[in-house]
Enzyme design. Structure first.
Site, mmCIF file in Angstrom:
data_model
loop_
_atom_site.group_PDB
_atom_site.id
_atom_site.type_symbol
_atom_site.label_atom_id
_atom_site.label_comp_id
_atom_site.label_asym_id
_atom_site.label_seq_id
_atom_site.Cartn_x
_atom_site.Cartn_y
_atom_site.Cartn_z
ATOM 1 N N LYS A 1 0.839 -1.201 0.000
ATOM 2 C CA LYS A 1 0.000 0.000 0.000
ATOM 3 C C LYS A 1 0.871 1.247 0.000
ATOM 4 O O LYS A 1 1.905 1.267 0.673
ATOM 5 C CB LYS A 1 -0.861 0.032 1.285
ATOM 6 C CG LYS A 1 -1.993 -0.959 1.327
ATOM 7 C CD LYS A 1 -2.752 -0.818 2.655
ATOM 8 C CE LYS A 1 -3.836 -1.870 2.806
ATOM 9 N NZ LYS A 1 -4.961 -1.699 1.886
ATOM 10 N N ARG B 1 -10.322 -11.520 2.343
ATOM 11 C CA ARG B 1 -11.195 -12.558 1.784
ATOM 12 C C ARG B 1 -10.466 -13.904 1.723
ATOM 13 O O ARG B 1 -11.095 -14.949 1.819
ATOM 14 C CB ARG B 1 -11.695 -12.116 0.401
ATOM 15 C CG ARG B 1 -10.593 -11.874 -0.590
ATOM 16 C CD ARG B 1 -11.035 -11.071 -1.795
ATOM 17 N NE ARG B 1 -11.146 -9.632 -1.519
ATOM 18 C CZ ARG B 1 -11.501 -8.721 -2.416
ATOM 19 N NH1 ARG B 1 -11.797 -9.084 -3.656
ATOM 20 N NH2 ARG B 1 -11.573 -7.447 -2.102
HETATM 21 N N1 BES Z 1 -7.922 -3.874 4.728
HETATM 22 C C1 BES Z 1 -8.181 -3.420 3.418
HETATM 23 C C2 BES Z 1 -9.503 -2.669 3.284
HETATM 24 C C3 BES Z 1 -9.652 -1.386 4.049
HETATM 25 C C4 BES Z 1 -9.456 -0.166 3.429
HETATM 26 C C5 BES Z 1 -10.042 -1.403 5.372
HETATM 27 C C6 BES Z 1 -9.622 1.005 4.142
HETATM 28 C C7 BES Z 1 -10.210 -0.218 6.094
HETATM 29 C C8 BES Z 1 -10.006 0.985 5.470
HETATM 30 C C9 BES Z 1 -8.245 -4.599 2.463
HETATM 31 O O1 BES Z 1 -7.456 -5.702 2.784
HETATM 32 C C10 BES Z 1 -7.788 -4.130 1.130
HETATM 33 O O2 BES Z 1 -6.668 -3.731 1.016
HETATM 34 N N2 BES Z 1 -8.671 -4.186 0.153
HETATM 35 C C11 BES Z 1 -8.391 -3.747 -1.171
HETATM 36 C C12 BES Z 1 -8.942 -4.770 -2.115
HETATM 37 C C13 BES Z 1 -8.475 -4.593 -3.557
HETATM 38 C C14 BES Z 1 -7.008 -4.911 -3.676
HETATM 39 C C15 BES Z 1 -9.285 -5.517 -4.436
HETATM 40 C C16 BES Z 1 -9.077 -2.404 -1.374
HETATM 41 O O3 BES Z 1 -10.155 -2.180 -0.816
HETATM 42 O O4 BES Z 1 -8.511 -1.561 -2.048
HETATM 43 ZN ZN ZN Z 2 -5.431 -5.516 2.078
#
Ligand code: BES
Ligand code: ZN
Ligand code: ZN
Length: 493
Positions: free
Chosen positions: A273, A347
């Site tokens: 990230k 997931r």
């Molecule tokens: N933990 C994150 C989602 C999240 C984002 C939680 C902001 C709390 C606040 C999750 O694991 C993630 O990174 N999801 C990605 C999925 C994508 C790569 C398909 C997302 O939401 O961008």
């Molecule tokens: Zn993630």
């Protein structure tokens, strides 16, 4: 924790620092202000007439008692229009009053907000005050802890007799608030002090005669074939755990499993990230915190149903052993996952946790909670949790529990139309979809592959579990989203 007691006393003699009085925008007169005496009644009339105080929702006006009362300060607390009064406006008024009492450096205050005409006000006022009183200062050195603490909240009891039903309401509110605050503490604890092994250790504290705790470490997970949980944890030196907390009271007939995403830190893994997105990712175990806290509350309340918390704990880190985009993982269920993005790890761990729950625990119902998608924040903002299910009865009941508690949910569709969105060319399912559209729903479609027949609700708490700005009695940081919601749901199960 702040004490909560009833106080039966003439308002003039109440030995408290502050007295909080409910006021309505459209009231003809205010009986409580009148009890304070003619001088206050006149001053109140003037304030209302000049609109210096108009009693709008969640507003407060502070008056000096001018040494006419034992209390120093009177807080006039606005409720808005009388016909719009409901539990949430009471909770918000309570939090507004509580923060004002804190600003006034009160060490005790008497609240008359329990006098408004709603059922169970002793419960609602106590719960909202304790939730507002929360602060996370475990990591502040002594000097930083000077923030004044309110020692006692008194609820006014004009009836002049101790009421057993009302005292029970206080007790119940204390359990709900402390369980919610426990979830907040777990979420706020920095990730260097809360990794999977320590989360498992925390879960073990719930052990009791009627509550069995099982921790599967990485060896056990390997033996069981929980390769999805293992894959996500591979990049970290802190190894993953699957934790089962099984609260099973004698004679329990119905059962509910609560499956929580327990990513103790989500760096994104190899699909790392960007910095600003990584910040606050200690909150990625909020689903797990909620599952444990609901069991904690169920135990304390003596809930009669079997409640099982299932926590899939891992740390998502980049490293030489990390799982990769393009990897294919054989999960506990036997189904294979093609990894498209290592940041869609929630997931992946849930695929094992859900299948394990259905096959081994065999509960009547499953509800999972996960800080799963950034898309959920985009779709719904910070007020509701996203809900997805094909079970209309469960959806209705969870929704109703949300309306009653203020821990609200809003349903998104899980239609057949989305079914193919997570198809993979080489495996049974892929952990990302092709486009950027409907990311919250497609994540749920992915999870759906791992629940075959059990009635199931998915709750995406990405927006609600951790706040950048407080919302009345929900503080900045961890909120404990889902805890009061599910305890309420269980109460009506
Ligand atoms: N933990 C994150 C989602 C999240 C984002 C939680 C902001 C709390 C606040 C999750 O694991 C993630 O990174 N999801 C990605 C999925 C994508 C790569 C398909 C997302 O939401 O961008
Ligand atoms: Zn993630
Ligand atoms: Zn995540």
């Amino acid at each position: 924790m702040m004490n909560v007691k009833f106080l039966t006393s003439n308002l003039h003699n109440a030995k408290v620092d502050v007295i909080a009085i409910p006021c309505f925008e459209d009231e003809k007169s205010n009986q409580y202000v009148s009890l304070l005496g003619a001088a206050f009644a006149d001053e109140y009339k003037r304030l209302r007439k000049t609109k210096a105080f108009s009693a709008k929702k969640a507003t407060v006006h502070s008056l000096s008692s001018l040494a006419k009362l034992k209390a120093n300060t009177i807080l006039l607390v606005g409720f808005g229009k009388e016909k719009e009064l409901h539990n949430e406006s009471l909770r918000r008024a309570v939090s507004t009053a509580h923060m004002a009492a804190k600003r006034a450096k009160a060490s005790s205050y008497l609240s008359l907000l329990n006098q408004v005409s709603l059922p169970d006000t002793a419960f609602t006022v106590t719960e909202a005050a304790l939730l507002t009183d929360y602060s996370f200062d475990a990591y502040k050195s002594k000097n930083g802890k000077k923030d004044t603490k309110i020692k006692t909240l008194y609820l006014w009891n004009s009836a002049k007799k101790a009421n057993i039903a009302e005292s029970k309401q206080i007790k119940k509110a204390q359990i709900l608030a402390s369980s919610t605050n426990y979830a907040r503490d777990l979420v706020n604890t920095p990730p260097n002090d809360l990794y999977p092994e320590l989360l498992a250790k925390e879960a073990k504290k719930l052990k009791a005669a009627n509550c069995k705790v099982t921790v599967f470490d990485e060896k056990a997970l390997k033996r069981m074939g929980c390769n999805a949980i293992l894959a996500v944890g591979k990049g970290s030196v802190r190894k993953p755990r699957l934790v089962i907390v099984d609260y099973k009271p004698k004679g329990a007939k119905k059962s509910l499993a609560i499956v929580g995403k327990g990513i103790t830190f989500d760096s994104g893994g190899l699909n790392i990230k960007p910095g600003s997105y990584m910040e606050t990712m200690k909150c990625d175990m909020s689903g797990a915190a909620c599952a444990l806290s609901v069991v904690k509350a169920a135990k304390a309340l003596g809930v009669k149903h079997r409640i099982i918390a299932v926590v899939a704990a891992a740390e998502n880190m980049p490293g030489g052993l990390s799982y990769r985009p393009d990897d294919v993982i054989k999960t506990y269920s036997g189904k294979t996952i093609e990894i498209g993005n290592t940041d869609a790890e929630g997931r992946v761990v849930l695929s094992d946790a859900l299948a394990f729950t259905e096959k081994n625990i065999k509960p009547d119902q499953i509800i999972d909670l996960a800080t799963l998608t950034g898309s959920c924040v985009i779709a719904l903002g910070y007020w509701p949790t996203g809900m997805m299910t094909t079970n209309d009865l469960m959806a209705e009941r969870v929704h109703q529990a949300g309306e009653r508690t203020g821990d609200r949910v809003w349903r998104l569709p899980l239609w057949e139309d989305y079914k193919d969105s997570m198809n993979s060319d080489i495996a049974d399912v892929k952990n990302i979809s092709k486009g950027r559209d409907s990311g919250t729903i497609t994540a749920a479609i992915f999870l759906q592959h791992f629940v075959e027949k059990t009635p199931w609700v998915h709750l995406d708490i990405a927006a609600t579990a951790f706040l950048k700005e407080s919302q009345f009695y929900k503080p900045k940081g961890g909120t404990g989203a889902g805890v009061r919601l599910l305890v309420e749901y269980i109460g009506a199960m």
